[in-house]
Design an enzyme around this catalytic site. Sequence first.
Site, PDB file in Angstrom:
ATOM      1  N   GLY A  40       0.871  -1.185   0.000  1.00 11.17           N
ATOM      2  CA  GLY A  40       0.000   0.000   0.000  1.00 11.17           C
ATOM      3  C   GLY A  40       0.900   1.225   0.000  1.00 11.17           C
ATOM      4  N   GLN A 178      -5.875  -8.104  -2.494  1.00  9.88           N
ATOM      5  CA  GLN A 178      -5.830  -7.129  -1.391  1.00  9.88           C
ATOM      6  C   GLN A 178      -7.236  -6.724  -0.940  1.00  9.88           C
ATOM      7  OE1 GLN A 178      -3.908  -7.037  -4.098  1.00  9.88           O
ATOM      8  NE2 GLN A 178      -1.928  -6.079  -3.721  1.00  9.88           N
ATOM      9  N   ASP A 219      -1.379   5.125  -6.277  1.00  5.32           N
ATOM     10  CA  ASP A 219       0.031   4.862  -6.012  1.00  5.32           C
ATOM     11  C   ASP A 219       0.914   5.981  -6.536  1.00  5.32           C
ATOM     12  OD1 ASP A 219       0.322   1.964  -4.829  1.00  5.32           O
ATOM     13  OD2 ASP A 219      -1.377   2.017  -6.180  1.00  5.32           O
TER      14      ASP A 219
HETATM   15  O1  MRU Z   1      -0.362  -4.229  -2.552  1.00  5.60           O
HETATM   16  P1  MRU Z   1       0.289  -3.155  -3.355  1.00  5.60           P
HETATM   17  O2  MRU Z   1       1.268  -2.333  -2.549  1.00  5.60           O
HETATM   18  O3  MRU Z   1       0.849  -3.603  -4.653  1.00  5.60           O
HETATM   19  O4  MRU Z   1      -0.941  -2.296  -3.744  1.00  5.60           O
HETATM   20  C1  MRU Z   1      -0.992  -0.993  -3.705  1.00  5.60           C
HETATM   21  C2  MRU Z   1      -2.226  -0.575  -3.087  1.00  5.60           C
HETATM   22  O5  MRU Z   1      -2.554  -0.934  -1.978  1.00  5.60           O
HETATM   23  C3  MRU Z   1      -3.024   0.262  -3.872  1.00  5.60           C
HETATM   24  O6  MRU Z   1      -2.889   0.298  -5.190  1.00  5.60           O
HETATM   25  C4  MRU Z   1      -3.966   1.160  -3.246  1.00  5.60           C
HETATM   26  O7  MRU Z   1      -5.155   1.139  -3.920  1.00  5.60           O
HETATM   27  C5  MRU Z   1      -3.430   2.549  -3.208  1.00  5.60           C
HETATM   28  S1  MRU Z   1      -2.343   2.790  -1.897  1.00  5.60           S
HETATM   29  C6  MRU Z   1      -3.274   3.326  -0.546  1.00  5.60           C
END
Ligand code: MRU
Length: 340
Positions: A40, A178, A219
């Site tokens: 995240g 996720q 991101d």
């Molecule tokens: O598990 P990741 O680090 O690959 O995923 C990123 C995320 O959690 C997100 O894309 C999220 O929607 C935005 S970050 C709060």
Amino acid sequence: MEENSVYFIEQNLLPFHFNIQEAKSFTQSCDAIRTMKVRGAGAIGALAGFAMAQAAQEAPEAGYLPFLRQARIEIESTRPTARNLFYAVDKVFAAALISREEAVRASQQVADHDAADSQKIGEFGNELIRDGMNIETHCNAGWLAFVDYGTALSPVYLAHQQGKKIFVYVDETRPRSQGARLTAWELNQAGISHTIIPDNAGAWLMSQGKIDLVIVGADRIAANGDTANKIGTLEKAIAAKEYGIPFYVAAPTSTFDHECPDGNLIPIEERSEDEVLYQDGLTSDGRHEKIRVCSPGSSAFNPAFDVTPAKFITGIITEKGILPADRKSIREIIYSEKLK
Ligand code: MRU
């Protein structure tokens, strides 16, 4: 951060086990980011900042600067897309040039600012949520992903606390799930009504009038508002536009990349095909197991993020207010103290 250790929730084990792990060195913190024990954008950024501070403590007196520079390269190479990682490392590196103590202070400050920003995002985003709304979200943008409150989920938490009756459709978010694993777990803890939907169900639910509002995290946001977020976000945004459903991105201004003119230049991480080919979970007798779920002999392609062009985004919820996803508004908000 305590002594030179950083403690973090091991997200890979959720929702089946809640475990707090210790990273005793900057390399252990890097490993936690790389292997997605911490994931995240905000959580990655906070840990990357702490990793930079750990490196400042580990650096020898003679050769302090070369050690710091090398550590910075290693931390920045853990994951390429989340802007907050680079933002945090930049801030803490600059502080480390002053002293080791300043590095620690700066790393804590990054995390504290994230928490304050997330709380403000909740307040602004909550204004968009009316009693009885059905909200769709993608991936995890709750307090596991962004210090203390989350981004996309922060308004949801506040609306719920204020007694608004809301329902959340949680996109499963393959391949790492996720949504199904982390967002659903968070919402369960908070007692918020929700259900998990397959990744390919969103457009159909929208066409049936079942979704009133979509809120996702980010991101990295380019200077023109194009937004990188977990793979699958783009198709939700296109469908939302088609069905006239407001589609909001929630992210603090630390997620904006002013040096990136548009989404074409956002680096998109490609991850191992194993994340698609295999799934892990809990067996009925309580064992954690990984099994192959795809045809043996087939390969898989696994881009971790996509970029949603600004034209599909109704607005961006930041700690300074809600702004249209366009270059002028973004430039103004970055340099303003407060939008409203
Ligand atoms: O598990 P990741 O680090 O690959 O995923 C990123 C995320 O959690 C997100 O894309 C999220 O929607 C935005 S970050 C709060």
